[in-house]
Write a protein that holds these residues in place. Sequence first.
Motif, mmCIF file in Angstrom:
data_model
loop_
_atom_site.group_PDB
_atom_site.id
_atom_site.type_symbol
_atom_site.label_atom_id
_atom_site.label_comp_id
_atom_site.label_asym_id
_atom_site.label_seq_id
_atom_site.Cartn_x
_atom_site.Cartn_y
_atom_site.Cartn_z
ATOM 1 N N GLU A 155 157.114 81.140 98.450
ATOM 2 C CA GLU A 155 156.460 81.476 99.475
ATOM 3 C C GLU A 155 156.358 80.556 100.795
ATOM 4 N N GLY A 156 156.496 79.233 100.326
ATOM 5 C CA GLY A 156 156.620 78.455 101.692
ATOM 6 C C GLY A 156 157.844 78.711 102.305
ATOM 7 N N PHE A 157 158.795 79.088 101.851
ATOM 8 C CA PHE A 157 159.953 79.336 102.843
ATOM 9 C C PHE A 157 159.920 80.160 103.746
ATOM 10 N N PHE A 158 158.779 81.125 103.441
ATOM 11 C CA PHE A 158 158.712 82.361 104.489
ATOM 12 C C PHE A 158 157.598 82.240 105.724
ATOM 13 N N SER A 159 158.199 82.541 106.692
ATOM 14 C CA SER A 159 157.251 82.385 108.014
ATOM 15 C C SER A 159 156.550 83.682 108.249
ATOM 16 N N ILE A 160 156.870 84.859 107.518
ATOM 17 C CA ILE A 160 156.124 85.977 107.423
ATOM 18 C C ILE A 160 155.261 86.294 106.254
ATOM 19 N N PRO A 161 154.376 87.132 106.014
ATOM 20 C CA PRO A 161 153.445 86.940 104.933
ATOM 21 C C PRO A 161 154.505 87.482 103.860
ATOM 22 N N LEU A 162 154.372 86.923 102.407
ATOM 23 C CA LEU A 162 154.757 87.521 101.390
ATOM 24 C C LEU A 162 153.860 87.541 100.251
ATOM 25 N N GLU A 163 153.830 88.833 99.903
ATOM 26 C CA GLU A 163 152.961 89.247 98.538
ATOM 27 C C GLU A 163 153.651 89.073 97.308
ATOM 28 N N HIS A 164 153.007 88.375 96.470
ATOM 29 C CA HIS A 164 153.701 87.975 95.192
ATOM 30 C C HIS A 164 152.831 88.843 94.095
ATOM 31 N N LEU A 165 153.523 89.855 93.557
ATOM 32 C CA LEU A 165 153.038 90.760 92.732
ATOM 33 C C LEU A 165 153.428 90.304 91.139
ATOM 34 N N SER A 166 153.006 90.503 90.127
ATOM 35 C CA SER A 166 153.279 90.403 88.966
ATOM 36 C C SER A 166 153.464 91.379 87.891
ATOM 37 N N ALA A 167 154.339 91.411 87.059
ATOM 38 C CA ALA A 167 154.534 92.376 86.257
ATOM 39 C C ALA A 167 154.039 92.117 84.876
ATOM 40 N N VAL A 168 153.576 90.675 84.531
ATOM 41 C CA VAL A 168 153.258 90.146 83.297
ATOM 42 C C VAL A 168 152.211 91.193 82.627
ATOM 43 N N PRO A 169 151.298 91.535 83.088
ATOM 44 C CA PRO A 169 150.394 92.598 82.284
ATOM 45 C C PRO A 169 150.817 93.787 82.059
ATOM 46 N N LEU A 170 151.854 94.305 82.768
ATOM 47 C CA LEU A 170 152.537 95.491 82.390
ATOM 48 C C LEU A 170 153.332 95.337 81.256
ATOM 49 N N LEU A 171 153.930 94.050 81.187
ATOM 50 C CA LEU A 171 155.033 93.816 79.962
ATOM 51 C C LEU A 171 154.124 93.541 78.758
ATOM 52 N N SER A 172 153.196 92.882 79.087
ATOM 53 C CA SER A 172 152.239 92.083 77.964
ATOM 54 C C SER A 172 151.467 93.673 77.020
ATOM 55 N N ASP A 173 151.227 94.244 78.109
ATOM 56 C CA ASP A 173 150.557 95.788 77.747
ATOM 57 C C ASP A 173 151.499 96.638 76.807
ATOM 58 N N ALA A 174 152.666 96.583 77.266
ATOM 59 C CA ALA A 174 153.941 97.189 76.508
ATOM 60 C C ALA A 174 154.267 96.702 75.280
ATOM 61 N N ALA A 175 153.978 95.383 75.009
ATOM 62 C CA ALA A 175 154.513 94.694 74.010
ATOM 63 C C ALA A 175 153.346 94.687 72.871
ATOM 64 N N ARG A 176 152.007 95.041 73.261
ATOM 65 C CA ARG A 176 150.892 94.780 72.407
ATOM 66 C C ARG A 176 150.975 95.558 71.227
ATOM 67 N N PRO A 177 151.624 97.022 71.164
ATOM 68 C CA PRO A 177 151.632 97.726 69.784
ATOM 69 C C PRO A 177 152.302 97.063 68.825
ATOM 70 N N TRP A 178 153.460 96.320 69.222
ATOM 71 C CA TRP A 178 154.218 95.745 68.081
ATOM 72 C C TRP A 178 154.234 94.473 67.810
ATOM 73 N N ILE A 179 153.090 93.752 68.261
ATOM 74 C CA ILE A 179 152.779 92.426 67.767
ATOM 75 C C ILE A 179 152.161 92.231 66.588
ATOM 76 N N SER A 180 152.161 91.091 65.875
ATOM 77 C CA SER A 180 151.278 91.026 64.701
ATOM 78 C C SER A 180 150.520 89.762 64.846
ATOM 79 N N GLU A 181 149.895 89.356 63.681
ATOM 80 C CA GLU A 181 149.385 88.168 63.795
ATOM 81 C C GLU A 181 150.320 86.855 63.437
ATOM 82 N N ARG A 182 151.499 87.217 63.022
ATOM 83 C CA ARG A 182 152.605 86.027 62.903
ATOM 84 C C ARG A 182 153.191 86.021 64.097
ATOM 85 N N SER A 183 153.129 86.566 65.150
ATOM 86 C CA SER A 183 153.851 86.444 66.533
ATOM 87 C C SER A 183 153.603 85.318 67.082
#
Length: 319
Positions: free
Chosen positions: A134-162
């Motif tokens: 972000e520090g390289f840009f002189s214009i605004p940079l909006e940094h989104l994250s897909a981590v919540p989407l990916l974690s939600d998609a993985a949730r059904p197949w994780i277990s206590e041993r993951s």
Amino acid sequence: MEICLFAGNANLPLAQAVAERLGVGLGDALVRRFADGELHVQIRESVRGRDVVLLQPTSPPVDEHIAELLFLADACRRAGAPRVTAVVPYFGYARHDRRASGREPVGARLVADLFTTAGLSRVVAVDLHNAALEGFFSIPLEHLSAVPLLSDAARPWISERSVIVAPDLGAAKLADRHARLLRLPVAVVHKTRLSGEDVSVHAITGEVRGRSPLLVDDMISTGGTIEAAVNALLAAGCAPDIAVIATHGLFVGPAMARLSALPVRRFLVTDSVAAATGAAIPVELVRLDVLLAEAIRLLHDGRSLEALLARGEAARPPR
């Protein structure tokens, strides 16, 4: 001011999905090559007084897709668009954020400067390889994250041993974010990069014996890091029940051959880049169209992205 969405050739299916979410048609733009390889771009509808959005990941071939984005931006600016926003789900050259030796360019900074020169007003990116870009840009940079989407998609197949596993130290913070959302322990693989495609593992921090690893990274490129990490985890006695999660699935060069030989049950990636055709590995896609459309709509309405960004920040460790 009306939204007008154009796209280059990098990921037309994603652009079309975002347009549908926004309730607009994909703008009419000609993007092609002359016989000598020169790029020709023409905007074939009026953009004067319109809020223009360009959707283009700068994925391989990176230079071609960057050029398409720059030409589209310049064409829209010269045609009278008062604001041009680039939505770049995958930002190429993000790993070129410093000079590894004395006689190299800082590619990420150069690309950021080109974005500004082309007349872009703002950039929206997803899970940059290094948030400090972000520090390289002189214009605004909006940094989104897909981590919540990916974690939600993985949730059904994780277990206590993951167990969440970072395949190198650079992915450790990303692993912490997934672990906080999924309430799982973290392990870190310590590697040494031998070349652009090959790495060597020399240690693993954290308990993996008998556990089912979820390897997490921001991208999968040639697959060398994943291959080395999986082999190290198997040697450390992990369960042969391995999954890989990454925002950007590039799968270039020897990736498919490497990864298809590994006992990985699934690869979970977003559609930030065009899906690999004829994939020899079990790839599941998480769609970004809802996230990107919501960000575009908020920016168009002049509203804060705070609530949207908070979804990703909730997964970040406190500072």
